[in-house]
Design a protein around this motif. Structure first.
Motif, mmCIF file in Angstrom:
data_model
loop_
_atom_site.group_PDB
_atom_site.id
_atom_site.type_symbol
_atom_site.label_atom_id
_atom_site.label_comp_id
_atom_site.label_asym_id
_atom_site.label_seq_id
_atom_site.Cartn_x
_atom_site.Cartn_y
_atom_site.Cartn_z
ATOM 1 N N TRP A 58 -9.160 -1.309 42.577
ATOM 2 C CA TRP A 58 -9.939 -2.300 43.310
ATOM 3 C C TRP A 58 -10.682 -3.199 42.338
ATOM 4 O O TRP A 58 -11.313 -2.714 41.409
ATOM 5 C CB TRP A 58 -10.961 -1.616 44.213
ATOM 6 N N GLY A 59 -10.620 -4.502 42.580
ATOM 7 C CA GLY A 59 -11.433 -5.425 41.812
ATOM 8 C C GLY A 59 -12.879 -5.377 42.260
ATOM 9 O O GLY A 59 -13.229 -4.700 43.228
ATOM 10 N N LYS A 60 -13.727 -6.106 41.559
ATOM 11 C CA LYS A 60 -15.163 -6.078 41.847
ATOM 12 C C LYS A 60 -15.549 -6.996 42.994
ATOM 13 O O LYS A 60 -16.641 -6.881 43.535
ATOM 14 C CB LYS A 60 -15.947 -6.448 40.589
ATOM 15 N N GLY A 61 -14.677 -7.899 43.364
ATOM 16 C CA GLY A 61 -14.939 -8.765 44.500
ATOM 17 C C GLY A 61 -15.441 -10.142 44.110
ATOM 18 O O GLY A 61 -16.095 -10.318 43.078
ATOM 19 N N THR A 62 -15.115 -11.107 44.954
ATOM 20 C CA THR A 62 -15.599 -12.475 44.783
ATOM 21 C C THR A 62 -16.063 -12.980 46.151
ATOM 22 O O THR A 62 -15.390 -12.776 47.156
ATOM 23 C CB THR A 62 -14.519 -13.381 44.175
ATOM 24 N N GLN A 90 -9.303 1.587 31.696
ATOM 25 C CA GLN A 90 -7.854 1.765 31.745
ATOM 26 C C GLN A 90 -7.195 0.545 32.399
ATOM 27 O O GLN A 90 -6.190 0.038 31.920
ATOM 28 C CB GLN A 90 -7.524 3.032 32.530
ATOM 29 N N VAL A 91 -7.772 0.111 33.514
ATOM 30 C CA VAL A 91 -7.301 -1.083 34.205
ATOM 31 C C VAL A 91 -8.509 -1.963 34.488
ATOM 32 O O VAL A 91 -9.559 -1.470 34.897
ATOM 33 C CB VAL A 91 -6.583 -0.741 35.523
ATOM 34 N N GLN A 92 -8.339 -3.251 34.262
ATOM 35 C CA GLN A 92 -9.407 -4.208 34.541
ATOM 36 C C GLN A 92 -8.819 -5.377 35.311
ATOM 37 O O GLN A 92 -7.610 -5.541 35.369
ATOM 38 C CB GLN A 92 -10.029 -4.746 33.237
ATOM 39 N N SER A 93 -9.706 -6.174 35.878
ATOM 40 C CA SER A 93 -9.244 -7.378 36.557
ATOM 41 C C SER A 93 -10.281 -8.477 36.421
ATOM 42 O O SER A 93 -11.471 -8.203 36.217
ATOM 43 C CB SER A 93 -8.957 -7.113 38.027
ATOM 44 N N VAL A 94 -9.808 -9.678 36.555
ATOM 45 C CA VAL A 94 -10.669 -10.849 36.612
ATOM 46 C C VAL A 94 -10.331 -11.593 37.887
ATOM 47 O O VAL A 94 -9.197 -12.051 38.058
ATOM 48 C CB VAL A 94 -10.482 -11.761 35.394
ATOM 49 N N GLU A 95 -11.299 -11.672 38.790
ATOM 50 C CA GLU A 95 -11.124 -12.395 40.043
ATOM 51 C C GLU A 95 -11.850 -13.719 39.942
ATOM 52 O O GLU A 95 -12.942 -13.798 39.384
ATOM 53 C CB GLU A 95 -11.685 -11.572 41.203
ATOM 54 N N SER A 96 -11.265 -14.738 40.503
ATOM 55 C CA SER A 96 -11.895 -16.057 40.469
ATOM 56 C C SER A 96 -11.498 -16.851 41.697
ATOM 57 O O SER A 96 -10.566 -16.479 42.419
ATOM 58 C CB SER A 96 -11.475 -16.808 39.199
ATOM 59 N N GLY A 97 -12.222 -17.934 41.915
ATOM 60 C CA GLY A 97 -11.881 -18.856 42.985
ATOM 61 C C GLY A 97 -12.807 -18.824 44.183
ATOM 62 O O GLY A 97 -12.703 -19.673 45.072
ATOM 63 N N GLY A 98 -13.698 -17.853 44.235
ATOM 64 C CA GLY A 98 -14.630 -17.810 45.350
ATOM 65 C C GLY A 98 -15.689 -18.888 45.242
ATOM 66 O O GLY A 98 -15.784 -19.582 44.235
ATOM 67 N N GLY A 99 -16.462 -19.032 46.303
ATOM 68 C CA GLY A 99 -17.524 -20.032 46.282
ATOM 69 C C GLY A 99 -17.891 -20.469 47.675
ATOM 70 O O GLY A 99 -17.528 -19.834 48.670
ATOM 71 N N LEU A 100 -18.635 -21.566 47.737
ATOM 72 C CA LEU A 100 -19.092 -22.145 49.002
ATOM 73 C C LEU A 100 -18.170 -23.289 49.395
ATOM 74 O O LEU A 100 -17.888 -24.175 48.579
ATOM 75 C CB LEU A 100 -20.524 -22.656 48.846
ATOM 76 N N VAL A 101 -17.732 -23.268 50.642
ATOM 77 C CA VAL A 101 -16.849 -24.319 51.145
ATOM 78 C C VAL A 101 -17.231 -24.640 52.577
ATOM 79 O O VAL A 101 -17.722 -23.772 53.307
ATOM 80 C CB VAL A 101 -15.371 -23.872 51.037
ATOM 81 N N GLN A 102 -17.022 -25.871 52.975
ATOM 82 C CA GLN A 102 -17.327 -26.273 54.349
ATOM 83 C C GLN A 102 -16.218 -25.809 55.295
ATOM 84 O O GLN A 102 -15.067 -25.627 54.870
ATOM 85 C CB GLN A 102 -17.467 -27.793 54.424
#
Length: 121
Positions: A111-115, A1-13
């Motif tokens: 709730w999104g799935k998380g990043t 019914q509702v979906q999401s796309v999360e992006s932008g996470g990762g490893l950073v100093q």
């Protein structure tokens, strides 16, 4: 019914920046509050930042002045700009939305799935 796309996470100093994005889609009539929560290992999920439909915002004390939440209502998207990151910001970040969905104009929490954001040298 509702979906999401999360992006932008990762490893950073430490001291670095990341920008998270969450696009929500589906049979959406309107979106009220959008927010980012996070959950670090062994800890409870906590509110990081919240933005209401009118644009007012709230922040967790420890991120105030470093993080900025924004939204693009036309794109059903919420962003989180994170600057001056520290290892204590390491967590899975979850997109959240309180919205109205068709066809019955039902209110729901989504709730999104998380990043994953990892701050480490």
């Amino acid at each position: 019914q509702v979906q999401s796309v999360e992006s932008g996470g990762g490893l950073v100093q430490p001291g670095g920046s990341l920008r998270l994005s969450c696009v929500v889609s589906g049979r959406i009539v309107s979106i009220y509050t959008m927010a980012w929560y996070r959950q670090a290992p062994g800890k409870e999920r906590e509110l990081v930042a919240r933005i209401r439909s009118g644009g007012s915002t709230d922040y967790k004390d420890s991120v105030q002045g470093r993080f900025t939440i924004s939204r693009d209502n036309a794109k059903n998207t919420v962003y989180l700009q994170m600057n001056s990151l520290t290892p204590e910001d390491t967590a899975v970040y979850y997109c959240y939305a309180y919205l109205i969905v068709a066809p019955q104009n039902s209110a729901m929490y989504y709730w999104g799935k998380g990043t994953l954001v990892t701050v480490s040298s």
